[in-house]
Scaffold this motif. Structure first.
Motif, mmCIF file in Angstrom:
data_model
loop_
_atom_site.group_PDB
_atom_site.id
_atom_site.type_symbol
_atom_site.label_atom_id
_atom_site.label_comp_id
_atom_site.label_asym_id
_atom_site.label_seq_id
_atom_site.Cartn_x
_atom_site.Cartn_y
_atom_site.Cartn_z
ATOM 1 N N ARG A 86 0.835 -1.210 0.000
ATOM 2 C CA ARG A 86 0.000 0.000 0.000
ATOM 3 C C ARG A 86 0.867 1.257 0.000
ATOM 4 O O ARG A 86 0.590 2.233 -0.712
ATOM 5 C CB ARG A 86 -0.914 0.001 1.229
ATOM 6 C CG ARG A 86 -2.120 -0.891 1.122
ATOM 7 C CD ARG A 86 -3.186 -0.278 0.229
ATOM 8 N NE ARG A 86 -4.458 -0.968 0.346
ATOM 9 C CZ ARG A 86 -5.556 -0.570 -0.292
ATOM 10 N NH1 ARG A 86 -5.531 0.490 -1.074
ATOM 11 N NH2 ARG A 86 -6.690 -1.248 -0.157
ATOM 12 N N LEU A 87 1.921 1.256 0.816
ATOM 13 C CA LEU A 87 2.794 2.427 0.906
ATOM 14 C C LEU A 87 3.519 2.670 -0.415
ATOM 15 O O LEU A 87 3.655 3.815 -0.864
ATOM 16 C CB LEU A 87 3.803 2.242 2.040
ATOM 17 C CG LEU A 87 3.222 2.277 3.460
ATOM 18 C CD1 LEU A 87 4.290 1.920 4.479
ATOM 19 C CD2 LEU A 87 2.643 3.663 3.773
ATOM 20 N N VAL A 88 3.982 1.599 -1.051
ATOM 21 C CA VAL A 88 4.672 1.736 -2.342
ATOM 22 C C VAL A 88 3.722 2.290 -3.394
ATOM 23 O O VAL A 88 4.102 3.127 -4.223
ATOM 24 C CB VAL A 88 5.241 0.370 -2.787
ATOM 25 C CG1 VAL A 88 5.733 0.441 -4.234
ATOM 26 C CG2 VAL A 88 6.379 -0.055 -1.869
ATOM 27 N N GLN A 89 2.477 1.839 -3.345
ATOM 28 C CA GLN A 89 1.476 2.299 -4.312
ATOM 29 C C GLN A 89 0.866 3.650 -3.930
ATOM 30 O O GLN A 89 0.076 4.204 -4.678
ATOM 31 C CB GLN A 89 0.362 1.260 -4.438
ATOM 32 C CG GLN A 89 0.826 -0.060 -5.024
ATOM 33 C CD GLN A 89 -0.282 -1.091 -5.093
ATOM 34 O OE1 GLN A 89 -1.304 -0.964 -4.421
ATOM 35 N NE2 GLN A 89 -0.097 -2.113 -5.922
ATOM 36 N N ARG A 90 1.228 4.137 -2.748
ATOM 37 C CA ARG A 90 0.705 5.412 -2.244
ATOM 38 C C ARG A 90 -0.821 5.435 -2.202
ATOM 39 O O ARG A 90 -1.470 6.427 -2.567
ATOM 40 C CB ARG A 90 1.229 6.581 -3.092
ATOM 41 C CG ARG A 90 2.736 6.751 -3.028
ATOM 42 C CD ARG A 90 3.205 7.960 -3.799
ATOM 43 N NE ARG A 90 4.651 8.118 -3.696
ATOM 44 C CZ ARG A 90 5.348 9.118 -4.267
ATOM 45 N NH1 ARG A 90 4.699 10.030 -4.978
ATOM 46 N NH2 ARG A 90 6.647 9.177 -4.121
ATOM 47 N N SER A 91 -1.385 4.327 -1.772
ATOM 48 C CA SER A 91 -2.835 4.236 -1.608
ATOM 49 C C SER A 91 -3.163 4.147 -0.131
ATOM 50 O O SER A 91 -2.274 4.035 0.718
ATOM 51 C CB SER A 91 -3.391 3.018 -2.364
ATOM 52 O OG SER A 91 -2.771 1.839 -1.909
ATOM 53 N N THR A 92 -4.458 4.195 0.193
ATOM 54 C CA THR A 92 -4.873 4.219 1.591
ATOM 55 C C THR A 92 -4.437 2.964 2.341
ATOM 56 O O THR A 92 -4.527 1.854 1.821
ATOM 57 C CB THR A 92 -6.400 4.379 1.712
ATOM 58 O OG1 THR A 92 -6.760 4.353 3.102
ATOM 59 C CG2 THR A 92 -7.133 3.266 0.988
ATOM 60 N N VAL A 93 -3.948 3.164 3.548
ATOM 61 C CA VAL A 93 -3.494 2.037 4.380
ATOM 62 C C VAL A 93 -4.515 1.712 5.468
ATOM 63 O O VAL A 93 -4.238 0.914 6.358
ATOM 64 C CB VAL A 93 -2.124 2.352 5.033
ATOM 65 C CG1 VAL A 93 -1.061 2.560 3.975
ATOM 66 C CG2 VAL A 93 -2.225 3.577 5.948
#
Length: 253
Positions: A86-93
Motif C-alpha cells: 500500500r505504501l509503495v502504491q501510495r494508496s490508503t493504508v
C-alpha cells in the motif's frame, strides 16, 4: 385538449432527458447513498481481502503447525507485507492498519494469558476472545441505535447530504435505515451465539482445548466474510427494491 396532454408520455424523444440524472445516482436516492458508503467503508474487494488474509493465515498456521508463535509471526508478517505494498502504491493504508490493530489486540490477550500461566492451547483460545467481544459490543451498539430510533446507517445518509440529522425527519428513511442496520447486527449476533459456547467450553475444560481452537479457527473463517457478504447481499437486495429520494433541506410534509 386531450391529445396534447398524452403527447409527451408517448413521445420517445422526450425521454432521454431523464437518464443523465439516473447516471449519477450517488446523491439522489437513499439507496444509492448507502450503497456508495458501504463500498467506501469496506474498501472494496481489496479492503476485504486485506482484513481477512492475516486472520486466515493465523488460523491455517495454527491448525497445521500447532505453533502459536509461528502463527502470530505469519499473521503479522502478512499484514506488514500488505502495508508495504500500500505504501509503495501510495494508496490508503486504512484497511491494513485495521487488520494490524486486530492482530495487536489478539496478541495482547495471548500475552496476558501467557503471563497468567496459561497453556499454549489456552493462549490460542485467548486470541479469539477479542473477536467475540468486538462482535458482541458491535451488535449491542447497532441494536441500541435502532431501538432508540437513530439507526447508525442513517448517519451515512447524513454524511452525504451535509446535515447529519436531516434524514431523521423522514420516517420512511428512518425505517429503511433501521432495516439495513439490523442486517448488520445479524452476522455479529450469529458469530457470538455459535462461537461463544465453544470458547467457554474450551476454557472450562468441558471440551478439548485443541478441538476448541480448531473449531474456532474454522468458524472464524466460515462466519467471517462469507457471512458478512451474505448480509451485504441482503442489504443490496433491500436497497434495490425502492428509491427513496434524499432531501437534505426538506422538512417532512
Amino acid at each position: 385538449m386531450t391529445d396534447p396532454t398524452h403527447q409527451p408520455a408517448s413521445h420517445p424523444a422526450s425521454q432521454p432527458a431523464s437518464p443523465p440524472a439516473a447516471a449519477t445516482p450517488s446523491t439522489d436516492t437513499v439507496e444509492a447513498v448507502v450503497r456508495a458508503q458501504l463500498a467506501k467503508a469496506l474498501g472494496g474487494r481489496r479492503g476485504m481481502a486485506e482484513a481477512a488474509v492475516p486472520t486466515l493465515l493465523f488460523t491455517i498456521t495454527w491448525l497445521t503447525a500447532s505453533d502459536l508463535d509461528l502463527a502470530l509471526t505469519v499473521s503479522i508478517g502478512a499484514a506488514l507485507v500488505l502495508l508495504l505494498v500500500r505504501l509503495v502504491q501510495r494508496s490508503t493504508v486504512q484497511f491494513v492498519l485495521n487488520a494490524l490493530f486486530g492482530i495487536g489486540i489478539g496478541w495482547y490477550f495471548v500475552h496476558r494469558s501467557a503471563q497468567s500461566g496459561g497453556s499454549e492451547q489456552e493462549q490460542a483460545l485467548a486470541y479469539f476472545l477479542p473477536g467475540l467481544l468486538y462482535n458482541g459490543g458491535y451488535a449491542v451498539v447497532l441494536a441500541f441505535t435502532c431501538l432508540i430510533g437513530w439507526p447508525l446507517v442513517g448517519f451515512m445518509v447524513g454524511s452525504i447530504t451535509g446535515d447529519p440529522t436531516a434524514w431523521h425527519k423522514d420516517k420512511q428513511v428512518v425505517r429503511l435505515c433501521s432495516r439495513l442496520t439490523w442486517l448488520l447486527v445479524a452476522p455479529c449476533v450469529l458469530r457470538v451465539v455459535i462461537q461463544a459456547p465453544i470458547w467457554l467450553a474450551g476454557n472450562s475444560g468441558s471440551m478439548d482445548p485443541d478441538a476448541a481452537v480448531a473449531a474456532l479457527g474454522v468458524l472464524k473463517i466460515a462466519l467471517g466474510w462469507p457471512l458478512q457478504l451474505a448480509a451485504l447481499g441482503s442489504m443490496i437486495w433491500l436497497l434495490s427494491r425502492n428509491r427513496t429520494p434524499v432531501e437534505p433541506d426538506a422538512a417532512p410534509a
